[in-house]
Design a protein around this motif. Structure first.
Motif, short mmCIF file in Angstrom:
data_model
loop_
_atom_site.label_atom_id
_atom_site.label_comp_id
_atom_site.label_asym_id
_atom_site.label_seq_id
_atom_site.Cartn_x
_atom_site.Cartn_y
_atom_site.Cartn_z
N LEU A 130 2.01 7.23 -6.88
CA LEU A 130 0.81 7.90 -7.19
C LEU A 130 1.40 9.16 -6.60
O LEU A 130 0.83 10.20 -7.18
CB LEU A 130 -0.54 7.22 -6.63
CG LEU A 130 -0.78 5.42 -6.98
CD1 LEU A 130 -2.11 5.03 -6.25
CD2 LEU A 130 -1.25 5.78 -8.94
N GLY A 131 2.21 9.72 -5.77
CA GLY A 131 1.92 10.58 -5.10
C GLY A 131 3.79 11.24 -4.31
O GLY A 131 3.32 12.31 -4.28
N SER A 132 3.93 10.39 -4.87
CA SER A 132 5.58 10.94 -4.32
C SER A 132 5.71 10.67 -2.56
O SER A 132 4.94 11.14 -1.71
CB SER A 132 6.45 11.89 -5.34
OG SER A 132 4.97 12.98 -4.59
N VAL A 166 0.65 -1.15 -0.01
CA VAL A 166 0.54 -0.09 0.11
C VAL A 166 1.03 1.01 -0.10
O VAL A 166 1.18 2.06 -0.68
CB VAL A 166 -0.81 -0.33 1.22
CG1 VAL A 166 -1.79 1.61 1.11
CG2 VAL A 166 -2.27 -1.24 1.14
N ILE A 167 2.06 1.37 0.75
CA ILE A 167 2.72 2.56 0.66
C ILE A 167 3.51 2.68 -0.69
O ILE A 167 3.72 3.63 -0.99
CB ILE A 167 3.74 2.24 2.03
CG1 ILE A 167 3.05 2.63 3.49
CG2 ILE A 167 4.23 3.41 1.89
CD1 ILE A 167 3.68 2.17 4.67
N GLN A 168 3.74 1.23 -1.26
CA GLN A 168 4.32 2.20 -2.26
C GLN A 168 3.54 2.36 -3.54
O GLN A 168 3.96 3.18 -4.63
CB GLN A 168 5.09 0.24 -2.95
CG GLN A 168 6.57 -0.12 -1.89
CD GLN A 168 6.82 -1.41 -2.49
OE1 GLN A 168 6.14 -2.41 -3.17
NE2 GLN A 168 8.30 -2.24 -2.63
N LYS A 169 2.18 1.97 -3.33
CA LYS A 169 1.27 2.57 -4.80
C LYS A 169 0.86 3.86 -4.02
O LYS A 169 1.24 4.57 -4.70
CB LYS A 169 -0.27 1.63 -4.31
CG LYS A 169 0.00 0.15 -4.83
CD LYS A 169 -1.18 -0.48 -4.88
CE LYS A 169 -0.82 -1.94 -5.72
NZ LYS A 169 -2.43 -2.77 -5.88
N VAL A 170 1.36 3.86 -2.61
CA VAL A 170 0.24 5.42 -2.33
C VAL A 170 1.83 6.54 -2.76
O VAL A 170 1.69 7.67 -3.84
CB VAL A 170 0.69 5.18 -0.88
CG1 VAL A 170 0.13 7.53 -0.80
CG2 VAL A 170 -0.83 4.98 -0.90
N ILE A 171 2.67 6.03 -2.52
CA ILE A 171 3.88 6.97 -2.86
C ILE A 171 4.26 6.87 -4.91
O ILE A 171 4.04 8.10 -5.26
CB ILE A 171 5.10 6.53 -2.40
CG1 ILE A 171 5.34 6.55 -0.29
CG2 ILE A 171 6.62 6.15 -2.86
CD1 ILE A 171 6.48 6.11 -0.38
#
Length: 430
Positions: free
Chosen positions: A77-79, A70-75
């Motif tokens: 998508l939004g850095s 989840v953290i990798q995806k959020v990053i």
């Protein structure tokens, strides 16, 4: 010599001086307990420890794997850190900022920053045939890091924006492609409500899927110059700057440094810059992930407690059926602590065996799931399409060391019952 002691005092040149360990080893590995009343109790204790280790290892592997995904995806998508105009107020209809070379140079000097990428956004509507969908066009420049989206691409190809002529290609999500009936190579129209309605024709170049429904159904990626032309911005104006870091653990420290630098820079119109970390931008997601850590601790506590209770029951039964042996050892001068150590060693053997099998089964399950993704999940609810697995050596070692130490430590108290056994009575005990 009494039959309880004969097997333990047979000469063995490898026995050494640690007679407590020697007796415990002979008791355990002789298999004599299998034919006694303690046999079922020992099996239950072993099963409890094995099950506890399986649940603990799988829990940590799944929760850490889920958080990592989840953290990798959020990053992606939004850095890690985003700098915008303070007056944008979290709106996709953003106020522009100007990123001069001195400001970018100051940021690049911060250790731990991997890259920086400019972007521009503009809300609009996609129309294809009879279908309409509100979206946000996100314009990207040549400095954009495509690693995340390349890994998320399910059809077509990624495109490098910001080089050569203005690019009419767009990258859309799978959910948008299904909703609008679009595939790579199809042309669609976008409309933007500014002073007047303005339109742009774009061509689908690739389709991505991140399993983040809120993002997938909203964002369309295209050339940053498309958004600049729509808004009448020059080549120095952007909606914001996204910053990627080498290590997520440095987010708070570097985020503070970037915030101070951004706060001391102003746009030509006097407006200030606002820097926010990904934790601040998506506080609800990170708050939810933080709750998972509490669940892990609760599960670990429950599993260790269950294993320890089973072991305590097993050890008490072992002590009970060895009462006569304890009395004989006491009559021969053995101290209480020495006799207690015999049963603590037995507890160690039992715990070690249960943990060994528990680890074998748990690691096998982890390997199978990580390799073949046999257990699926609904990405709409969990953001991933299968149960994720992530277990590093340190976490695995900590689980096992903690379980072993705590379980054996909890055996010290029940072994205290040995001090209450009276030799004269226990020798006659049947």
């Amino acid at each position: 010599m009494n039959s309880y002691l004969t097997p333990f005092f047979t000469f063995d040149e490898n026995a050494g001086l640690n007679f407590e360990y020697y007796i415990a080893r002979r008791i355990y590995f002789s298999g004599d307990h299998k034919n006694r009343i303690s046999g079922p109790a020992v099996k239950v204790a072993l099963a409890g420890i094995m099950l506890g280790v399986i649940v603990m290892v799988l829990t940590v592997a799944i929760i850490t794997g889920f958080k990592k995904e989840v953290i990798q995806k959020v990053i992606g998508l939004g850095s890690h850190i985003r700098i915008t105009n303070f007056d944008s107020n979290n709106s996709f209809k953003s106020q522009p900022i100007v990123l001069d070379s001195s400001f970018l140079s100051t940021l690049s000097e911060i250790e731990g920053i991997r890259s920086m990428q400019k972007y521009a956004t503009e809300p609009g509507i996609i129309k294809h045939e009879s279908q309409l969908q509100t979206v946000v066009i996100k314009g990207l420049d040549s400095d954009f890091d495509w690693d995340f989206f390349n890994a998320s691409m399910v059809d077509g190809n990624s495109v490098t924006f910001g080089t050569g002529e203005t690019n009419d290609t767009a990258i859309i999500s799978r959910s948008l492609s299904k909703m609008l009936g679009l595939k790579p190579g199809d042309r669609f129209h976008t409309y933007f409500f500014q002073n007047k309605i303005r339109g742009r024709a774009l061509i689908v170049g690739g389709i991505y899927e991140t399993n983040f429904p809120e993002f997938d159904k909203t964002f369309v990626l295209t050339d940053i110059r498309q958004v600049r032309k729509l808004n009448g911005w020059d080549s120095t104006q952007v909606s914001g700057l996204e910053i990627l870091l080498d290590d997520f653990d440095d987010l708070d420290e570097i985020g503070e440094k970037v915030f101070l630098i951004a706060a001391n820079n102003f746009n030509e119109d006097g407006s200030s810059l606002l820097s926010r970390t990904i934790k601040e931008l998506y506080g609800d997601i990170f708050g939810w992930l933080a709750l998972l850590d509490m669940n892990v601790w609760i599960i670990l506590f429950l599993m260790i407690s269950v294993a320890a209770i089973n072991m305590i029951s097993g050890v008490l039964i072992l002590i009970l059926e060895r009462t006569q042996m304890i009395g004989i050892l006491k009559s021969m001068g053995a101290e209480n602590w020495s006799i207690r150590k015999i049963f603590l060693y037995q507890s160690f053997f039992l715990t070690g065996k249960g943990m060994l099998w528990g680890n074998v089964i748990a690691l096998l399950i982890c390997f199978v799931q990580a390799r073949w993704h046999l257990i699926p999940l609904d990405p709409v609810n969990y953001y991933v399409d299968s149960v994720p697995i992530n277990l590093n050596f340190l976490l695995w070692a900590a689980i096992n060391a903690g379980t072993l130490i705590l379980t054996i430590s909890m055996m010290v108290l029940p072994s205290y019952i040995i001090t209450k056994i009276i030799p004269a009575k226990s020798i006659q005990f049947e």
